[in-house]
Design a protein around this motif. Structure first.
Motif, PDB file in Angstrom:
ATOM      1  N   THR A  15       0.832  -1.206   0.000  1.00  0.00           N
ATOM      2  CA  THR A  15       0.000   0.000   0.000  1.00  0.00           C
ATOM      3  C   THR A  15       0.857   1.242   0.000  1.00  0.00           C
ATOM      4  O   THR A  15       0.467   2.255  -0.561  1.00  0.00           O
ATOM      5  CB  THR A  15      -0.922   0.037   1.222  1.00  0.00           C
ATOM      6  OG1 THR A  15      -0.167  -0.327   2.357  1.00  0.00           O
ATOM      7  CG2 THR A  15      -2.096  -0.868   1.043  1.00  0.00           C
ATOM      8  N   VAL A  16       2.047   1.164   0.635  1.00  0.00           N
ATOM      9  CA  VAL A  16       2.940   2.317   0.581  1.00  0.00           C
ATOM     10  C   VAL A  16       3.333   2.583  -0.865  1.00  0.00           C
ATOM     11  O   VAL A  16       3.355   3.720  -1.325  1.00  0.00           O
ATOM     12  CB  VAL A  16       4.182   2.096   1.455  1.00  0.00           C
ATOM     13  CG1 VAL A  16       5.176   3.213   1.244  1.00  0.00           C
ATOM     14  CG2 VAL A  16       3.776   2.038   2.918  1.00  0.00           C
TER      15      VAL A  16
ATOM     16  N   PHE B 304       2.340   6.644   6.614  1.00  0.00           N
ATOM     17  CA  PHE B 304       1.698   6.761   5.304  1.00  0.00           C
ATOM     18  C   PHE B 304       1.011   5.471   4.873  1.00  0.00           C
ATOM     19  O   PHE B 304       0.073   5.499   4.116  1.00  0.00           O
ATOM     20  CB  PHE B 304       2.727   7.188   4.258  1.00  0.00           C
ATOM     21  CG  PHE B 304       3.345   8.510   4.561  1.00  0.00           C
ATOM     22  CD1 PHE B 304       2.610   9.676   4.456  1.00  0.00           C
ATOM     23  CD2 PHE B 304       4.658   8.591   4.987  1.00  0.00           C
ATOM     24  CE1 PHE B 304       3.174  10.901   4.755  1.00  0.00           C
ATOM     25  CE2 PHE B 304       5.233   9.823   5.288  1.00  0.00           C
ATOM     26  CZ  PHE B 304       4.487  10.969   5.170  1.00  0.00           C
ATOM     27  N   GLY B 305       1.529   4.338   5.371  1.00  0.00           N
ATOM     28  CA  GLY B 305       0.956   3.063   4.964  1.00  0.00           C
ATOM     29  C   GLY B 305      -0.395   2.827   5.606  1.00  0.00           C
ATOM     30  O   GLY B 305      -1.360   2.434   4.938  1.00  0.00           O
ATOM     31  N   LEU B 306      -0.505   3.085   6.911  1.00  0.00           N
ATOM     32  CA  LEU B 306      -1.769   2.819   7.596  1.00  0.00           C
ATOM     33  C   LEU B 306      -2.917   3.671   7.055  1.00  0.00           C
ATOM     34  O   LEU B 306      -3.979   3.141   6.756  1.00  0.00           O
ATOM     35  CB  LEU B 306      -1.610   3.003   9.102  1.00  0.00           C
ATOM     36  CG  LEU B 306      -0.757   1.950   9.810  1.00  0.00           C
ATOM     37  CD1 LEU B 306      -0.794   2.150  11.305  1.00  0.00           C
ATOM     38  CD2 LEU B 306      -1.197   0.550   9.465  1.00  0.00           C
ATOM     39  N   ALA B 308      -3.178   4.796   4.164  1.00  0.00           N
ATOM     40  CA  ALA B 308      -3.447   4.363   2.794  1.00  0.00           C
ATOM     41  C   ALA B 308      -4.334   3.125   2.755  1.00  0.00           C
ATOM     42  O   ALA B 308      -5.063   2.917   1.795  1.00  0.00           O
ATOM     43  CB  ALA B 308      -2.126   4.087   2.065  1.00  0.00           C
ATOM     44  N   ILE B 309      -4.267   2.283   3.811  1.00  0.00           N
ATOM     45  CA  ILE B 309      -5.169   1.122   3.805  1.00  0.00           C
ATOM     46  C   ILE B 309      -6.400   1.400   4.655  1.00  0.00           C
ATOM     47  O   ILE B 309      -7.131   0.489   5.013  1.00  0.00           O
ATOM     48  CB  ILE B 309      -4.460  -0.170   4.279  1.00  0.00           C
ATOM     49  CG1 ILE B 309      -3.804   0.050   5.650  1.00  0.00           C
ATOM     50  CG2 ILE B 309      -3.463  -0.659   3.262  1.00  0.00           C
ATOM     51  CD1 ILE B 309      -3.285  -1.235   6.269  1.00  0.00           C
TER      52      ILE B 309
END
Lengths: 441, 359
Positions: A15-16, B304-306, B308-309
């Motif tokens: 997702t990153v 940024f990953g969390l 984004a999901i």
């Protein structure tokens, strides 16, 4: 168990990767804004961040954005760390942010060489690289409304006013209490020039970043030297300590003048009554008695959408966030008017900034009559070197202490140009300006 | 099932002493390298390259460096960031004084400057150990940081006090400076990392590495066996600082591209590198990479990953959680698994070897 973790990790990593391809939202202007609500400087970062955030939330709630387009405002946490700021820069780029607001000198310096390549203008408001005021060399960087060099100059003008004229400066001892970092050392060359010109003794009192909260030895030296005036070029935890130490050592706090970053309410408040009389430079008014701040209270704070406690709305650093918001909003409006587009890009934003002309009428139109002195940006002057004034802490709030002080442009501008030239030569391959000049009349 | 050495016979001593005795490991390494060189630069987004891969590669060199000192020789140092700074400033001075020499040579050479400084500050290690040595290296950190701010010659009297990365090319392709593409920077960083890792791996598996480990395990016994403590310890400081220096030069020239280096190479970074060694695994090459990866990627993925999901988390909260995770994990690993993630990786491999019939 382990495989589950690995799978989770892989999906997060994926997702990153995807975040880079985030789709451009329809009919909104994206703006990723750096803040630092954590770390050693969060005391100053939180009120500023709240001010900007609330201002754009108010524009969205009251007017539906700017020119009929919503502002997609997003915060990016940097913790005042250059590595995190680089992340936020990349985040802004990936999300098509129209502007990069670094809120740290290190982050500004890291971003400046990329601005003309990524076509994202940089707005470092009253900090960053002083030389970037020279628009011929730095078409993509803006640092209104004043540089540190003008600040030091204004401080000496203030001292002269208080002492009764420049001729009275002879033989006086003036100290610079500064953070021992590039930011803190900026005023030194200007103060040295002025010391030679007016015959006062300049003493330097550096404070190492690790010693910000322990300044007793510095203040001992200040007492020993019988320093008459002290200019405080500090930030974060250094400022309340300086005020407290001055009061404790019997130094008259009304002879301690802070740079605009040393004028937070929380810089003076912890010292209690002893801080009464502490002074700082400022370029905008404090307090909530402006229509724009009232609108923020009405549309954002009272609806519970602000992160700021209500009593802090209108404090100095909060208003600085609002000030920055007004300038950015005005630049967006300019860009929309120039290009005729509603959803602007970074390139349009640059043109909007270059056409920025905040007259008294424009301040009033933004609900901020008398809030700040006029700011005028031109193609060659990206700073405007606007007026500052001195404010004084009365124990509860900041009060205006002096009239507006105009920086001596004719003294500072040649130095800025020299520094800009030096930057261009030391950065081999620095591009000559090709961006056309937006005629602002 | 697939991961076992059945049928792989060692027929000479060289095979027996190989660093990767199992064929699957060698294939795995080749695959990882091929992936890193041929796939990563072309499929990952700019965001990932810039915010995860570049700092990961640059910092992993420093983590290897500190691992040589702390993990292999048992000398603790809190000056790594200072030595990184020496490398960065040396590289800046060299490339501004001799712009015609290729920057890649200067990045490598700047390591020698850091090594010299490291040896100087390593001298007390002959007399003091443990916590006291940590304090002595802390002095190096503070002194160097002071020097970066106070000696204007180091940053060419730049009024902003920062070092700026000029444009430098290799065969006409820009490799440093703003116009260099991220892919090029990544590949150059990767070449440095692979080369330096190969060098370090050979060092620690050879005579010098064995003398370091002997010193670590018991310095008096090592001395009785004929190892010169002076040479071994100073060598460890020199090599470690060399790695930190190269890492610092990579960090500023290929990753940051110009910064206020006096604040960048602060004590905070020294601690992060030390935590990377502890979390990754002291005395292990793969541990250095695991540790560096963990330290670099965790904050970015959380921040940024969390979101984004779809897990809403503000940046400020993420920063605080990162501090908590790194702190808690450091303490946990120190108590429960002093050899860090590398040991867990080893246990996994051991389990795989006997799977599905463990005995």
């Amino acid at each position: 168990m382990m495989f589950k973790k690995l799978a989770l990790g892989a999906s997060v990593a994926a997702t990153v990767l995807m975040a880079g391809f985030a789709a451009k939202a329809q009919d909104a202007i994206n703006f990723v804004h750096n803040t630092y609500r954590t770390g050693a400087f969060s005391g100053s970062g939180i009120p500023v961040g709240d001010g900007v955030r609330d201002y754009f939330a108010m524009l969205n709630a009251r007017d539906g954005g700017i020119g009929g387009v919503r502002i997609n405002f997003e915060e990016c946490e940097t913790a005042y760390d250059t590595r995190r700021s680089v992340e936020c820069y990349e985040q802004g780029k990936a999300k098509n942010s129209v502007l990069y607001v670094p809120w740290s000198t290190g982050a500004t310096l890291a971003a400046i060489p990329r601005a003309h390549i990524d076509k994202i203008p940089i707005f470092s408001m009253g900090y960053g690289l002083s030389a970037s005021a020279v628009g011929e060399v730095f078409p993509w960087v803006f640092n209104m409304p004043i540089t540190y060099w003008d600040g030091a100059n204004a401080f000496i003008q203030h001292v002269a006013q208080q002492e009764g004229g420049f001729d009275k400066l002879k033989g006086k001892t003036i100290g610079l209490l500064h953070l021992d970092a590039p930011f803190g050392k900026e005023p030194i060359p200007i103060l040295e020039t002025l010391a030679k010109q007016h015959g006062f003794n300049l003493k330097l009192y550096p404070v190492a970043p690790a010693e910000m909260q322990n300044q007793s030895s510095v203040w001992l030296s200040i007492r020993r030297d019988r320093t008459d005036w002290v200019y405080n070029q500090g930030w974060g935890a250094m400022n309340p300590t300086a005020v407290r130490e001055a009061a404790r050592g019997g130094f008259p706090v009304n002879r301690l003048v802070g740079v605009w970053w040393a004028g937070g309410d929380d810089d003076a408040r912890p010292a209690g009554d002893a801080a009464k009389g502490y002074r700082a430079l400022n370029w905008h008014q404090t307090g909530a008695n402006f229509p724009v701040v009232q609108d923020i209270i009405k549309h954002v704070v009272d609806k519970g959408q602000s992160l700021s406690p209500k009593e802090k709305v209108g404090e100095n650093l909060y208003n600085r966030g609002v000030y920055q918001g007004i300038l950015i909003a005005e630049a967006i409006r300019n860009a929309q008017a120039i290009t005729g587009k509603k959803v602007i890009t970074g390139e349009d934003m640059r043109r909007g900034f270059e056409a920025l002309n905040m007259t008294e009428a424009r301040w009033a139109a933004n609900g901020a009559a008398g809030f700040a002195s006029p700011v005028r940006v031109t193609c060659s002057d990206h700073n405007s070197q606007s007026a500052v004034y001195v404010m004084e802490w009365d124990g509860k709030a900041w009060k205006r202490q002096s009239a507006d002080i105009q920086p001596q442009k004719e003294m500072v501008r040649p130095l800025l140009e020299e520094a800009a030239k030096a930057f261009a030569t030391s950065n081999a391959g620095w591009p000559a300006r090709t961006e056309p000049c937006q005629n602002n009349s | 099932m697939f991961y076992r050495e059945t049928g792989q016979f060692k027929t000479n001593y060289a095979d027996d002493m190989a660093i990767f005795p199992i064929r699957q490991d060698r294939i795995g390494l080749a695959l990882i390298l091929a992936f890193a060189f041929l796939v990563v630069p072309f499929v990952t987004s700019d965001f990932t390259l810039k915010t995860i891969m570049l700092p990961f590669l640059a910092l992993s060199v420093a983590v290897i460096g500190l691992n040589i000192l702390t993990g292999y020789t048992g000398l603790i140092s809190l000056g790594s960031a200072g030595f990184m700074g020496v490398g960065a400033y040396a590289c800046y001075k060299l490339t501004t004084i001799f712009p015609e020499v290729n920057i890649l040579i200067w990045i490598f050479v700047s390591g020698f400057f850091a090594a010299a400084v490291g040896v100087f500050f390593g001298l007390p290690s002959l007399r003091i150990k443990g916590l006291y040595l940590a304090v002595a290296t802390l002095a190096a950190q503070f002194f160097l940081q002071w020097a970066f701010v106070r000696i204007p010659w180091l940053f060419n009297y730049n009024p902003s006090g920062a070092i700026e990365v000029p444009l430098r090319t290799l065969f006409g392709v820009p490799i440093t400076g703003p116009t260099a593409s991220l892919e090029v920077k990544y590949l150059i960083c990767l070449c440095f990392v692979v080369g330096m890792t190969w060098l370090a791996s050979n060092l620690v598996h050879g005579r010098i590495g064995r003398s370091w480990m002997a010193v670590r395990d018991m310095d008096i016994a090592a001395e009785l066996m004929g190892i010169k403590l002076l040479n071994a310890k100073l060598m460890a400081f020199a090599v470690s600082s060399f790695y930190c220096g190269v890492s610092g030069a990579l960090f500023v020239f290929l990753y940051l591209g110009g910064a206020e280096a006096g604040t960048e190479f602060a004590i905070r970074l020294s601690f992060l590198i030390l935590f990377a060694v502890i979390i990754g695994g002291a005395g292990s090459m793969i541990g250095s990479f695991l540790g560096a990866g963990f330290i670099v990627a965790l904050p970015t993925i959380l921040k940024f990953g969390l979101p984004a999901i779809g897990i809403a988390i503000t940046g400020a909260t993420a920063e605080k959680i990162v501090l908590m995770i790194i702190g808690a994990l450091t303490i946990y690993l120190l108590i429960v698994e002093p050899h860090g993630l590398a040991r867990i990786w080893q246990i996994m491999k051991q389990k795989l070897r006997v799977w599905p019939f463990p005995y």
